[in-house]
Design an enzyme around this catalytic site. Structure first.
Site, PDB file in Angstrom:
ATOM      1  CE1 TYR A  57      -2.962  -3.077   0.374  1.00 40.39           C
ATOM      2  CE2 TYR A  57      -3.224  -2.615   2.711  1.00 40.39           C
ATOM      3  CZ  TYR A  57      -3.498  -3.399   1.604  1.00 40.39           C
ATOM      4  OH  TYR A  57      -4.304  -4.500   1.742  1.00 40.39           O
ATOM      5  CG  HIS A 122      -0.718  -8.580  -0.161  1.00 42.16           C
ATOM      6  ND1 HIS A 122      -0.304  -7.279   0.011  1.00 42.16           N
ATOM      7  CD2 HIS A 122      -2.049  -8.501  -0.357  1.00 42.16           C
ATOM      8  CE1 HIS A 122      -1.346  -6.459  -0.094  1.00 42.16           C
ATOM      9  NE2 HIS A 122      -2.405  -7.182  -0.322  1.00 42.16           N
ATOM     10  CG  LEU A 203     -19.047  -1.706   4.140  1.00 46.73           C
ATOM     11  CD1 LEU A 203     -18.834  -0.314   4.717  1.00 46.73           C
ATOM     12  CD2 LEU A 203     -20.427  -2.243   4.526  1.00 46.73           C
ATOM     13  N   GLY A 204     -18.324  -3.991  -0.189  1.00 46.00           N
ATOM     14  CA  GLY A 204     -18.297  -3.990  -1.659  1.00 46.00           C
ATOM     15  C   GLY A 204     -17.583  -2.791  -2.230  1.00 46.00           C
ATOM     16  N   GLY A 206     -17.453   0.070  -1.134  1.00 44.18           N
ATOM     17  CA  GLY A 206     -18.304   1.251  -0.996  1.00 44.18           C
ATOM     18  C   GLY A 206     -19.672   1.122  -1.633  1.00 44.18           C
ATOM     19  CG  PHE A 207     -22.220  -1.014  -5.280  1.00 40.36           C
ATOM     20  CD1 PHE A 207     -22.381  -0.030  -6.235  1.00 40.36           C
ATOM     21  CD2 PHE A 207     -23.191  -1.990  -5.164  1.00 40.36           C
ATOM     22  CE1 PHE A 207     -23.495  -0.024  -7.072  1.00 40.36           C
ATOM     23  CE2 PHE A 207     -24.307  -2.004  -5.993  1.00 40.36           C
ATOM     24  CZ  PHE A 207     -24.455  -1.008  -6.947  1.00 40.36           C
TER      25      PHE A 207
END
Length: 326
Positions: A57, A122, A203-204, A206-207
């Site tokens: 990241y 990862h 939460l997908g 954000g979807f």
């Protein structure tokens, strides 16, 4: 917040963790460092003790996590990851033992800590035997540099190979109401082996919050521009799932995001999702999702609706999907 135990080695974490990737990577304009640190500390103040980062990241991500948590380091669990060449996911995989050790040392330095609580591979590296990877982590655990071993997006076969050498405490993979593939083979295997599950993107991306519609425009640097599931036509087609969550949420005086998180937490007592956010009000909203109590009827209603819904769009483009489930 209530806590949960991941694995059979006794790792205790808050029922919800905080995925820190989006604070400095992947989702459009970056937060100011001090604002990112503020989000992490607010999460701790509201009961979160489980924080997720990774070398891939960007080094800034581990650094800000380390700085944000330094005053209460002993009260939290920090998870980070290894497994890419030069820590760059675009350069390919590298889980050679010497690289695992090098990443561990760099992560310890960037996190400003003397031990990594949970160290994930990862992505599985097909060029390095899993036994060598697990053996290296076993050595790092014996040396006191790592406490627990994790895998990410690994297949059942890889999980079992690793677990035979060094007990795997947790698997981190995508799991949510709209991505339920882990239910087929992964969850039964984890239950059999006594391994915890840490869903990312619960939460997908954000979807499932309802904040993203067919009319949403993402910044040019936003990772979701590359995901088939987030094309305009697929967002429009998948909206009915969010509408269902909204309907249930209105009955519970909750939000769609809280229902989505409550649904995940209700699946197994050894699941600890790690939603991410860059906004204080969303953080508080998500944390409240850990207190949502869904009835058997609520769960059935969601599951029945999902069974009658065809989710449009692959979750990854082909080149990214190739690294999953090895």
């Amino acid at each position: 917040m209530k806590t949960r135990i991941l694995g059979t080695q006794g790792l205790e974490v808050s029922a919800l963790g905080l995925g820190c990737m989006g604070l400095s990577y992947a989702y459009g304009p970056l937060l100011d460092k001090q604002q990112a640190i503020k989000i992490i500390r607010e999460a701790y103040e509201q009961g979160i003790t489980f924080f997720d980062t990774a070398e891939a990241y960007g080094i800034a991500n581990e650094q800000l996590v380390g700085e944000a948590l330094k005053t209460f380091r002993k009260e939290v669990v920090i998870a980070t990851k290894f497994g890419f060449k030069d820590g760059d996911a675009t350069k390919g995989l590298d889980s050679r033992p010497e690289n695992i050790r090098a990443v561990a040392e760099e992560s310890l330095r960037r996190l400003n800590t003397d031990v990594i609580d949970l160290f994930y591979q990862h992505r599985v590296d097909p060029d390095v035997p899993m036994e060598d990877v697990a053996g290296t982590i076993k050595d790092l655990i014996q040396e006191g540099k790592v406490k627990y071993f994790g895998l990410s997006e690994a297949s059942v076969s890889s999980i079992k190979k690793a677990h035979a050498v060094q007990p795997v405490t947790a698997l981190q993979s995508e799991y949510s109401i709209w991505w339920r593939e882990p239910e087929l083979e992964i969850l039964p295997a984890l239950e059999e082996l006594g391994i915890g599950f840490v869903p990312f993107s619960p939460l997908g991306r954000g979807f499932l919050t309802g904040a993203i519609t067919e009319n949403t425009s993402f910044e040019s640097t936003d990772f979701r521009n590359n995901l088939p599931r987030f094309s305009e036509e697929n967002r429009k087609a998948n909206q009915k799932l969010v509408d269902l969550l909204a309907a249930i949420a209105s009955q519970k005086e909750a939000t769609p995001a809280q229902i989505a998180l409550g649904w995940l937490l209700a699946q197994k007592p050894w699941i600890a999702p790690i939603p991410g956010t860059t906004k204080s009000h969303r953080l508080t909203e998500n944390i409240s999702g850990a207190s949502i109590n869904l009835s058997t009827d609520d769960i059935k209603k969601i599951d029945d609706a999902f069974a009658q819904t065809t989710i449009q769009g692959d979750r990854y483009p082909a080149h990214l999907q190739k690294a999953v489930g090895k």
